[in-house]
Motif scaffolding. Sequence first.
Motif, PDB file in Angstrom:
ATOM      1  N   ASN A  66       5.326   0.544  -4.126  1.00 12.16           N
ATOM      2  CA  ASN A  66       4.144  -0.291  -3.997  1.00 12.16           C
ATOM      3  C   ASN A  66       4.164  -1.303  -5.137  1.00 12.16           C
ATOM      4  O   ASN A  66       3.944  -0.955  -6.290  1.00 12.16           O
ATOM      5  CB  ASN A  66       2.887   0.574  -4.047  1.00 12.16           C
ATOM      6  CG  ASN A  66       1.613  -0.224  -3.852  1.00 12.16           C
ATOM      7  OD1 ASN A  66       1.608  -1.452  -3.906  1.00 12.16           O
ATOM      8  ND2 ASN A  66       0.507   0.480  -3.621  1.00 12.16           N
ATOM      9  N   LYS A 126       2.148  -3.466  -6.022  1.00 11.71           N
ATOM     10  CA  LYS A 126       0.866  -3.656  -6.707  1.00 11.71           C
ATOM     11  C   LYS A 126       0.665  -2.640  -7.834  1.00 11.71           C
ATOM     12  O   LYS A 126      -0.183  -2.845  -8.702  1.00 11.71           O
ATOM     13  CB  LYS A 126      -0.286  -3.558  -5.703  1.00 11.71           C
ATOM     14  CG  LYS A 126      -0.302  -4.689  -4.671  1.00 11.71           C
ATOM     15  CD  LYS A 126      -1.448  -4.537  -3.693  1.00 11.71           C
ATOM     16  CE  LYS A 126      -1.458  -5.661  -2.661  1.00 11.71           C
ATOM     17  NZ  LYS A 126      -2.551  -5.512  -1.661  1.00 11.71           N
ATOM     18  N   GLU A 127       1.428  -1.556  -7.794  1.00 11.65           N
ATOM     19  CA  GLU A 127       1.312  -0.530  -8.826  1.00 11.65           C
ATOM     20  C   GLU A 127       2.395  -0.672  -9.898  1.00 11.65           C
ATOM     21  O   GLU A 127       2.542   0.206 -10.748  1.00 11.65           O
ATOM     22  CB  GLU A 127       1.380   0.860  -8.186  1.00 11.65           C
ATOM     23  CG  GLU A 127       0.209   1.142  -7.251  1.00 11.65           C
ATOM     24  CD  GLU A 127       0.265   2.543  -6.648  1.00 11.65           C
ATOM     25  OE1 GLU A 127       1.305   3.220  -6.843  1.00 11.65           O
ATOM     26  OE2 GLU A 127      -0.705   2.946  -5.990  1.00 11.65           O
ATOM     27  N   GLU A 128       3.172  -1.741  -9.827  1.00 12.69           N
ATOM     28  CA  GLU A 128       4.243  -1.957 -10.798  1.00 12.69           C
ATOM     29  C   GLU A 128       3.860  -3.104 -11.733  1.00 12.69           C
ATOM     30  O   GLU A 128       3.884  -4.275 -11.328  1.00 12.69           O
ATOM     31  CB  GLU A 128       5.558  -2.276 -10.077  1.00 12.69           C
ATOM     32  CG  GLU A 128       6.083  -1.164  -9.190  1.00 12.69           C
ATOM     33  CD  GLU A 128       6.588   0.029  -9.987  1.00 12.69           C
ATOM     34  OE1 GLU A 128       6.782  -0.105 -11.222  1.00 12.69           O
ATOM     35  OE2 GLU A 128       6.799   1.093  -9.376  1.00 12.69           O
ATOM     36  N   THR A 144       0.853  -1.190   0.000  1.00 10.54           N
ATOM     37  CA  THR A 144       0.000   0.000   0.000  1.00 10.54           C
ATOM     38  C   THR A 144       0.887   1.237   0.000  1.00 10.54           C
ATOM     39  O   THR A 144       2.047   1.197   0.433  1.00 10.54           O
ATOM     40  CB  THR A 144      -0.923   0.058   1.236  1.00 10.54           C
ATOM     41  OG1 THR A 144      -0.130   0.282   2.416  1.00 10.54           O
ATOM     42  CG2 THR A 144      -1.732  -1.227   1.402  1.00 10.54           C
ATOM     43  N   ASN A 145       0.335   2.338  -0.456  1.00  6.10           N
ATOM     44  CA  ASN A 145       1.084   3.598  -0.452  1.00  6.10           C
ATOM     45  C   ASN A 145       1.349   4.073   0.973  1.00  6.10           C
ATOM     46  O   ASN A 145       2.365   4.720   1.242  1.00  6.10           O
ATOM     47  CB  ASN A 145       0.327   4.666  -1.241  1.00  6.10           C
ATOM     48  CG  ASN A 145       0.286   4.347  -2.729  1.00  6.10           C
ATOM     49  OD1 ASN A 145       1.187   3.694  -3.261  1.00  6.10           O
ATOM     50  ND2 ASN A 145      -0.765   4.797  -3.406  1.00  6.10           N
TER      51      ASN A 145
END
Length: 483
Positions: free
Chosen positions: A345, A347-349, A327-328
């Motif tokens: 994060n 999950k954002e990559e 999470t951020n």
Amino acid sequence: MEQAKPAAEVATARNRKVVLREYITRPPREDDMLLVDGGAVPLRVPDGAAGPAVLVKNLYLSCDPYMRGRMRDNHNSFIPRSSPDRPQSSHLTPVLGVRVCDTRVQLCIARCTLLPTGSRAAVRFSYTRPTTPSHPHQLDTYQNPGEFGSTYQNCSTDQAGEASQTHSRTDGGMEQANPAAEVPTARNRKVVLREYITRAPREDDMLLVDGGAVPLRVPEGAAGPAVLVKNLYLSCDPYMRGRMRDNHNSYIPPFKPGSVRFFPNVQFAFRSDCGMPGFTAYAGFYELCSPKKGEFVFVSAASGAVGQIVGQLAKLHGCYVVGSAGTNQKVELLKDKFGFDAAFNYKEEPDLTAALKRYFPEGIDIYFENVGGSMLDAVLVNMRMHGRIAVCGMVSQHGMTDPVGIHNLFFLVPKRIKMQGFIQSDFLNLFPQFLDDVAKHYRDGKIVYVEDMSTGLDNAPAAFVGLFSGKNVGKQVVCVSQE
């Protein structure tokens, strides 16, 4: 959003004690002793305590005639003298075991188990025969329980006995035996595993049951010195997922469905950073990774109980440190609170290999592995020559019936990468050094720690399941009682 909760400060209590003013040669008087305030005492086992230890609060103190001899300046007695201005009795005492010496069986150690039984304090004894020629006491002489007086009934040299009477004074000054009070009880709720699973854990895999009334005393047949404790906190750890499988080939046995408590108690003699997660980070980083100043370090699951300590140790060692989290909020925590040089994060990559190349353009020297799967595959591509990978866990694979395979293992060969799994108990010889180092860093403010606290035993299953979706921030702990 879940907020990171800082670990609570250690509670303190005032510690009053009775000290001897000075050595005497006459009968003792009240003014030979002084009641002093020992100041605030932290409610934790003191740093450097040898062996497993608990801190206990004294409710009763013993007055015995032999103590008069310790008020003399006499170094030739069987028991050391008291030192003036040093406590004769203390309100709070760190205890490793209990030793009792009957005045007629000097130097014979009695290992005791204290049994809290309401208004009386029962004691179980097992005596050890002296072996030194200078103390040839024969315990056979005292096999008759009556030899130990009315307070210690049913004691013998080879059998456990129990103090079955206590005494109180009437107004006339005569001592009378009081009957033993009934043993109090408490309800004992527990979380049990319904049945073995092969998928990701769910809350309904665990069942909260009432274990019935439990007598507040040490169970009969308990081995060695023992005390009965009330659990205030429980620990949630990813390794427990492995114990939910019917797998008897692991380093730790599986749970038995329906018959055991699911959650271990937290050993709060130390903060979590000085407990198992901190020691895991310390042993894995220093023993397996062999860090050098200026090296590039990557930590996955970096905001977890182990990862946050690894990153801070690496920074203290002079390394460049990057962490990943889910999470951020956790990313900001890694940079702002734990001092990581950078964090992202995952999950954002969309491309983890490219992300790691962006953060480590010169490659990774040390990878502290906590997640496995696609993250490990991406790391292998980005490792430098002679890199080291410490495999602490693979949380992404815990819930999979068919774990994901690794495609880039061949990079171990041309890059001469050392990759090794470990368990913290492999390095118990380092524990004293770990305590010294990490406790000093903590006192100096160089290491901080975050715990995620859930309240109530009812919430324990949800807290555990949340580990595998990244809901926790730091070490996951469940507070089951504040009394």
